[in-house]
Design a protein around this motif. Structure first.
Motif, PDB file in Angstrom:
ATOM      1  N   SER A  14       8.641  12.685  11.087  1.00 20.55           N
ATOM      2  CA  SER A  14       9.044  11.456  10.417  1.00 20.55           C
ATOM      3  C   SER A  14       7.836  10.548  10.294  1.00 20.55           C
ATOM      4  O   SER A  14       6.963  10.534  11.186  1.00 20.55           O
ATOM      5  N   PHE A  15       7.776   9.802   9.196  1.00 21.25           N
ATOM      6  CA  PHE A  15       6.652   8.914   8.923  1.00 21.25           C
ATOM      7  C   PHE A  15       7.180   7.547   8.506  1.00 21.25           C
ATOM      8  O   PHE A  15       8.116   7.444   7.721  1.00 21.25           O
ATOM      9  N   SER A  16       6.564   6.509   9.020  1.00 17.30           N
ATOM     10  CA  SER A  16       6.944   5.153   8.634  1.00 17.30           C
ATOM     11  C   SER A  16       6.278   4.797   7.315  1.00 17.30           C
ATOM     12  O   SER A  16       5.113   5.151   7.079  1.00 17.30           O
ATOM     13  N   THR A  17       7.001   4.119   6.470  1.00 17.32           N
ATOM     14  CA  THR A  17       6.405   3.642   5.218  1.00 17.32           C
ATOM     15  C   THR A  17       5.524   2.437   5.508  1.00 17.32           C
ATOM     16  O   THR A  17       5.713   1.703   6.482  1.00 17.32           O
ATOM     17  N   TRP A  18       4.561   2.238   4.648  1.00 18.47           N
ATOM     18  CA  TRP A  18       3.608   1.146   4.830  1.00 18.47           C
ATOM     19  C   TRP A  18       4.259  -0.215   4.602  1.00 18.47           C
ATOM     20  O   TRP A  18       5.222  -0.348   3.842  1.00 18.47           O
ATOM     21  N   GLN A  19       3.664  -1.208   5.237  1.00 22.38           N
ATOM     22  CA  GLN A  19       4.024  -2.597   4.983  1.00 22.38           C
ATOM     23  C   GLN A  19       3.185  -3.126   3.816  1.00 22.38           C
ATOM     24  O   GLN A  19       2.182  -2.518   3.410  1.00 22.38           O
ATOM     25  N   ALA A  20       3.568  -4.295   3.301  1.00 19.43           N
ATOM     26  CA  ALA A  20       2.881  -4.871   2.138  1.00 19.43           C
ATOM     27  C   ALA A  20       1.404  -5.113   2.416  1.00 19.43           C
ATOM     28  O   ALA A  20       0.544  -4.912   1.544  1.00 19.43           O
ATOM     29  N   ASP A  21       1.066  -5.543   3.640  1.00 19.96           N
ATOM     30  CA  ASP A  21      -0.338  -5.825   3.943  1.00 19.96           C
ATOM     31  C   ASP A  21      -1.167  -4.541   3.973  1.00 19.96           C
ATOM     32  O   ASP A  21      -2.346  -4.538   3.585  1.00 19.96           O
TER      33      ASP A  21
END
Length: 454
Positions: free
Chosen positions: A16-23
């Motif tokens: 599983s991989f977390s999606t990036w944040q806006a920053d």
């Protein structure tokens, strides 16, 4: 939000991989922007060297990449190996031909000298699908990058490991840092990225629904886009063919990548005088297939890429049956685990049925019976799609004449529809617009600029 890598043969969650944040997105774009300027300053031969090295990386790591593709989206291992080799060929093609495709063109005018030059636009966002997780990216990125653009990849959410492996491949080939980046983002984040001033253009391969969203956002911000969307390719069989050999080709055309290809044959339009024998032959060939581990050399039925896709296909089959289509064989889930589906033949398909009007993105052949070649062309064109198609006949001249009447981006005579770096690829109508591959693809993401000198 996270992305999961699930083995479709077993249903097992691998990672599983977390999606990036806006920053994270903004920081990465800040890194890519100056990298693109440096990349654009290189000459064609300098860029070509990196793509030749990338071809070597693909071939040196072919087995590990192929296994990754098979584990993450279910493709037969032999097909995954072929996909990696095609990536290497595509890299070499643009390394060898980009300078020719994008050379300056001197044109006579009222100037002392007038010349058309092809200059990069900037950063191209590539929104790519899961069905050919390596090749789809390379066929978009190689011409765009050889033209001097940088590329950022938003890959399908079910192939995150392939997406990251592609970034590592570019790094191993020695590309300047940040000229190619994989962004771990959602579809919604990709749409919002189109509005970012640092994104110059976008290319998408995917569904019609996704294409409409991307086109709307690109249009709102006046940015160039190329769309390669769905297809319902006709496979026209005239009554003069060798039925046995043509049925064998039909099986491959329908079941390549387990039917999960935009250019897989979907509607088999048969002259009624040979339809019964053709369907019988196709049914015999399907009966000889065997499901199993897609890494096993004896397996000929791989799983579909996701369980939800299998459910959608099953619903299309059932709705078509309710409207009068006849299920000849297959058309049901196989086994207790994994996304396996028995390859099916739906006979007596007509306009108004899902099997005719919609894209069947899986191993189901829709049989359409016609009286003659003229009716075959008429029904072939009775679709909202226009990607590819094929005509099968002993008379190549007649086949070419019919091929010219098919409303599609490409039509093959006595051959299975495929993409080739030497030939332009793309569709019309709801199959999208713009072209990939050949010199046409190399010129999609450039400023075609006139320089006039007195």
């Amino acid at each position: 939000m996270s992305m999961q890598s699930i083995n479709p043969a077993t249903g097992q969650i691998m990672q599983s991989f977390s999606t990036w944040q806006a920053d994270q997105i903004s920081i990465a774009l800040d890194q890519v922007e100056p990298a693109q300027a440096g990349w654009a300053a290189l000459g064609y031969e300098q860029r070509a060297q990196f793509f030749r090295q990338l071809a070597q990386v693909f071939r040196q790591n072919s087995e590990s990449y192929a296994h990754l593709i098979t584990e993450e989206m279910g493709k037969l291992l032999k097909e995954a190996r072929a996909e990696i080799e095609k990536c290497a060929i595509g890299c070499e093609h643009y390394a060898d031909h980009a300078a020719l495709y994008l050379r300056d063109e001197v044109i006579a005018s009222d100037a002392s000298r007038s010349v058309v030059v092809y200059q990069p636009l900037g950063i191209v966002l590539c929104i790519m699908p899961w069905n050919f997780p390596f090749w789809q990216l390379i066929r978009a990125a190689a011409p765009a990058m050889m033209a001097g653009n940088a590329v950022v990849l938003k890959h399908a959410s079910n192939v995150p490991q392939c997406a990251l492996a592609l970034e590592v491949a570019f790094q191993q080939a020695g590309f300047p840092a940040n000229t190619f980046r994989t962004f771990m983002i959602s579809a919604a984040q990709a749409e919002s990225m189109i509005a970012d001033r640092r994104i110059a253009a976008v290319t998408l391969t995917g569904s019609c629904a996704a294409g409409r969203k991307v086109a709307a956002m690109a249009g709102q911000h006046l940015k160039k886009c190329v769309l390669e969307l769905g297809g319902s390719d006709p496979f026209i069989v005239l009554d003069d063919v060798d039925i046995e050999s043509t049925a064998q080709q039909a099986l491959v055309a329908r079941l390549q990548n387990m039917g999960q290809s935009c250019i897989a044959a979907k509607r088999f339009i048969l002259q009624e005088t040979i339809a019964d024998v053709f369907v019988e032959q196709l049914q015999t060939l399907i009966s000889q297939l065997r499901s199993g581990d897609p890494k096993d050399t004896g397996t000929t039925i791989a799983p579909m890429a996701r369980m939800d896709l299998r459910s959608e296909l099953q619903a299309q089959v059932e709705r078509s049956q309710a409207l009068g289509a006849q299920l000849v064989t297959g058309g049901f889930p196989i086994g207790e685990q994994g996304a396996y589906y028995a390859p099916a033949i739906l006979d007596h398909v007509q306009p108004g049925m899902p099997a005719f009007d919609e894209e069947l993105f899986g191993p189901v052949a829709a049989i359409v019976r016609v009286k003659n070649a003229e009716e075959a062309v008429q029904l072939a064109n009775r679709t909202q799609f226009g990607l590819g198609g094929s005509v099968w006949t002993r008379d190549p001249a007649r086949g070419e004449a019919l091929a010219r009447q098919i409303h599609a981006g490409c039509t093959f005579v006595n051959g299975i529809v495929k993409s080739d770096p030497r030939l332009p690829f793309g569709g019309i109508k709801e199959s999208g617009y713009g072209r990939e591959l050949s010199y046409h693809g190399a010129r999609e993401f450039v400023n075609i600029k006139t320089v006039w000198v007195r």
